[in-house]
Design an enzyme around this catalytic site. Structure first.
Site, mmCIF file in Angstrom:
data_model
loop_
_atom_site.group_PDB
_atom_site.id
_atom_site.type_symbol
_atom_site.label_atom_id
_atom_site.label_comp_id
_atom_site.label_asym_id
_atom_site.label_seq_id
_atom_site.Cartn_x
_atom_site.Cartn_y
_atom_site.Cartn_z
ATOM 1 N N THR A 102 -9.622 6.494 -9.216
ATOM 2 C CA THR A 102 -9.486 5.395 -8.257
ATOM 3 C C THR A 102 -10.748 4.560 -8.378
ATOM 4 O O THR A 102 -11.846 5.022 -8.080
ATOM 5 C CB THR A 102 -9.323 5.921 -6.830
ATOM 6 O OG1 THR A 102 -8.119 6.690 -6.757
ATOM 7 C CG2 THR A 102 -9.247 4.772 -5.831
ATOM 8 N N LYS A 177 -3.249 1.402 -5.525
ATOM 9 C CA LYS A 177 -3.945 2.574 -4.970
ATOM 10 C C LYS A 177 -4.739 2.194 -3.726
ATOM 11 O O LYS A 177 -4.860 2.980 -2.785
ATOM 12 C CB LYS A 177 -4.872 3.187 -6.022
ATOM 13 C CG LYS A 177 -5.602 4.453 -5.549
ATOM 14 C CD LYS A 177 -4.637 5.565 -5.130
ATOM 15 C CE LYS A 177 -5.354 6.774 -4.524
ATOM 16 N NZ LYS A 177 -6.110 7.552 -5.512
ATOM 17 N N LYS A 245 -15.908 6.187 -0.837
ATOM 18 C CA LYS A 245 -15.969 5.315 -2.015
ATOM 19 C C LYS A 245 -14.736 4.420 -2.101
ATOM 20 O O LYS A 245 -14.834 3.207 -2.294
ATOM 21 C CB LYS A 245 -16.093 6.177 -3.277
ATOM 22 C CG LYS A 245 -16.058 5.410 -4.597
ATOM 23 C CD LYS A 245 -14.690 5.450 -5.281
ATOM 24 C CE LYS A 245 -14.283 6.825 -5.735
ATOM 25 N NZ LYS A 245 -12.997 6.820 -6.492
#
Length: 292
Positions: A102, A177, A245
């Site tokens: 990701t 995502k 993150k």
């Protein structure tokens, strides 16, 4: 051209919680596998199962027709792909490079453009499903890239996932995502608060899960992480540090588009508080600790 197991050598970079299970499923499907990880110990189980260890990313790229990366952060992706010893510098023309980390949609577009200059096919294909989906080969795989490249690597994806969708050109997998992570981030707040509320009110939280999990409140997080919260099981299927993150990537991306995301901002503040309390390497279900 499809990449069948008998004819294809796959390189795998990043053998952490997710990557190791994904690589195991490629071995089970019959693919020959080269592996590289920053710490060799993490890849030893795969080597025992038949994978071949490579000492550098460059060596792995030169010996593989397809390379999959599953690393931690966008900075790691950039180093693996764009450094002097990176994948794009050392992969053969015609190779397929698939980043399943990701990461940043903007970086994904950059990698695809750099790969195209060398005749290398680059796709971004982040996943959802956590450690359970990775283990069972039932990941959701969201893909960005050219349709012909996607069609070629479908057999590779099918060894790791069951819901595999081409979302659009380079970067589209990462944008998708981010939609996934935005949904999860706010949903996890609801799951944690509901489980804490059930406990405080004297209910049996397992019975509560049995009631609400099959109704309108149902979600993957509720069904899979709710029970872990109740048991006090905070082992990482997905790390707190990694959801932070991802949330930061999503916020930055949303700001570039002029979109406000107050729910995401709240989730960021809560997870950062959790990390500051020493839980950055716990699973995301540890969020319930803020309510206990």
């Amino acid at each position: 051209m499809e990449l069948s197991p008998k004819e294809t050598v796959i390189g795998f970079v990043g053998t952490g919680v997710m990557g190791k299970s994904m690589a195991k499923n490629l071995l089970k499907a019959g693919y020959r596998l080269n592996v590289y990880n920053r710490t060799k110990e993490s890849a030893q189980e795969l080597v025992q199962l038949g994978a071949v260890w490579k000492d550098t990313v460059a060596e792995l790229a030169e010996a593989s027709q397809v390379v999959i990366s599953m690393v931690g952060y966008p900075k790691d992706v950039e180093k693996v792909y764009l450094g002097e010893g990176g994948l794009i510098a050392h992969a053969k023309a015609g190779s397929y490079l698939i980043d399943m980390t990701t990461s940043s949609p903007v970086l994904a577009k950059t990698l695809a453009a750099e790969g195209e200059k060398k005749g290398i096919h680059v796709l971004d294909a982040p996943v959802s499903g956590g450690d359970i989906g990775a283990r069972d080969g039932k990941l959701v795989i969201m893909v960005g890239g050219q349709e012909k490249d996607f069609n070629a690597v479908i057999p590779v994806f099918e060894a790791m996932g069951t819901n595999i969708i081409l979302q659009g050109p380079a970067g589209s997998g990462q944008y998708t995502k981010m939609c996934n992570q935005i949904t999860i981030a706010s949903n996890m707040i609801g799951v944690a608060e509901a489980m804490a509320y059930a406990q405080k009110s004297g209910l049996d939280p397992i019975r509560v899960l049995d009631s609400i999990g099959g109704g309108a409140a149902g979600s993957w997080s509720l069904s899979n992480l709710g029970p872990r919260m109740i048991k006090g099981d905070y082992a990482p299927g997905f790390y707190v540090k990694h959801i932070i993150k991802d949330i930061k990537i999503a916020i930055d991306s949303a700001q570039e588009m002029g979109l406000r995301t107050p729910g995401l901002e709240l989730a960021k503040s809560l997870y950062e508080k959790l990390a500051a309390e020493g839980e950055e390497n716990s699973g995301t279900q540890a969020l319930i600790k803020l309510y206990q």
